[in-house]
Design an enzyme around this catalytic site. Structure first.
Site, PDB file in Angstrom:
ATOM      1  N   GLY A   1       0.832  -1.151  -0.080  1.00 26.73           N
ATOM      2  CA  GLY A   1      -0.025   0.278   0.142  1.00 26.73           C
ATOM      3  C   GLY A   1       1.092   1.457   0.304  1.00 26.73           C
ATOM      4  O   GLY A   1       2.092   1.370   0.452  1.00 26.73           O
ATOM      5  N   CYS A   2       0.391   2.499  -0.160  1.00 25.94           N
ATOM      6  CA  CYS A   2       0.910   3.301  -0.642  1.00 25.94           C
ATOM      7  C   CYS A   2       0.885   4.688   0.799  1.00 25.94           C
ATOM      8  O   CYS A   2       2.211   4.689   1.084  1.00 25.94           O
ATOM      9  CB  CYS A   2       0.154   5.202  -1.832  1.00 25.94           C
ATOM     10  SG  CYS A   2      -1.874   4.557  -1.078  1.00 25.94           S
TER      11      CYS A   2
END
Length: 364
Positions: free
Chosen positions: A157-158
């Site tokens: 995930g970012c």
């Protein structure tokens, strides 16, 4: 040369993948798919791609025709899935059975073998447990060797990338206490996806900031999972994401108490102690092509990594040297999504790790 396919090419992460793959020196063909726009041309959805894909594409790599997912899998050596959570498994199974590789940008393969955690946060059990058994978490700075020999990659995930990279040296070298680690993160609106909602409409998010998913955001267990893998023990993660009125970028500020902090009598001693920790961070990341530990006096700024695969960070000591504070920034669409996926592809196929990712951030 390899052929690459993007399933979900009309989402923000998907079209960012297309942008990077069209310029990649080792990618000969790019095939694209979209359920919503099947049969149409990609440059009709994203006019910035006009003449770059189409009947006579500038790069000669993609017709831009949005085909079926099955057609993309059949034609590609590596498949990128930029789909809603819980959908990529079927394509991973097909890729494994046909000798292809898959890199997934959803959460489907981010928890290694822990189906219970995935089911708790994403409300779905696995349909193809055998592909999860061989999947590898795709953060190169953590798992480079495993990624190189993998067939299935779960792209991080970012938010998770920004937090994990900031904490990786401190946890690896046992610098901090792990019972309470506070992570305050802020993201641009592309992180909310392309589908219009009340959250991402201009009149709702412009000239405003808001916290969301407080204490219950899906990236919290992923961060905790990474921190435990690094430190070897459970970590108390307090994670709060915020939406800020910019299109792209993430800034994370992390706080953790240092282990056995020294007695620092004055500001000069505090400064020297901070410099020592910064030197340790710089030494830890000296061979990493996309992590930049900034020199003293330079603070991370989101515009300085925009459109690039860099993660910039700075370390500070606060609370009279008892607490470590780390600030990290990255582009949530590049190092936080598509760029990291391409970095993983480079490792999987033995290409130069920086291939297709040597973009210089614009000055403004």
């Amino acid at each position: 040369m390899i052929s690459a396919g993007v399933i979900g090419a009309t989402g923000y992460a998907g079209v960012e993948l297309v942008r990077l793959l069209l310029c990649h020196p080792e990618v000969g063909n790019v095939f694209v798919s979209s359920v919503s726009f099947e049969g149409q041309q990609l440059d009709a959805v994203y006019p910035n791609l006009y003449s770059l894909c189409g009947n006579a594409p500038l790069y000669g790599k993609s017709t831009g025709l949005l085909e079926t997912a099955d057609a993309v899998v059949e034609k590609s050596d590596v498949v990128f899935t930029a789909l809603p959570h819980g959908v990529a498994e079927q394509y991973a199974d097909r890729c494994v059975k046909t000798g292809k590789k898959l890199i997934d940008l959803s959460a489907d393969f981010r928890f290694d073998k822990d189906e219970a955690v995935f089911a708790k946060w994403y409300k779905k059990n696995w349909d193809y447990p055998e592909v999860h058994a061989e999947s590898v978490y795709g953060l190169p700075e953590m798992n480079r060797r495993r990624i190189a020999s993998a067939r299935i990659i779960g792209n991080p995930g970012c938010y998770v990338t920004s937090a994990t990279l900031a904490l990786l040296p401190a946890l690896s070298e046992n610098m901090i206490e792990t019972d309470t680690i506070i992570i305050d993160s802020k993201s641009g609106v592309t992180g909310a996806g392309r589908n219009p909602t009340m959250t991402n409409q201009f009149c709702e998010c412009g000239e405003s900031m808001s916290a969301y998913g407080v204490g219950a955001h899906r990236h919290q267990p992923e961060i905790a999972h990474n921190c435990k893998a690094i430190s070897g023990k459970p970590c108390g993660i307090v994670f709060t994401p915020h939406l800020v009125p910019m299109s792209r970028g993430i800034i994370s500020t992390i706080y953790a108490f240092l282990k056995n902090p020294p007695d620092l009598p004055d500001d000069a001693a505090c400064k020297a102690f901070t410099a020592e920790i910064r030197n340790r961070y710089q030494a830890f990341y000296v061979a990493e092509p996309f992590v930049r530990v900034l020199p003293e006096g330079k603070n991370p700024v989101t515009k300085n990594v925009r459109y690039s695969n860099y993660c910039d960070m700075q370390v500070y000591t606060v609370h009279n040297g008892r607490m470590l504070q780390i600030v990290s920034v990255l582009d949530n669409m590049v190092k936080g999504a598509a760029g990291q996926a391409v970095q993983n592809m480079n490792l999987m196929f033995g290409f130069a790790e920086t291939a297709g990712l040597d973009m210089i951030p614009p000055a403004f």
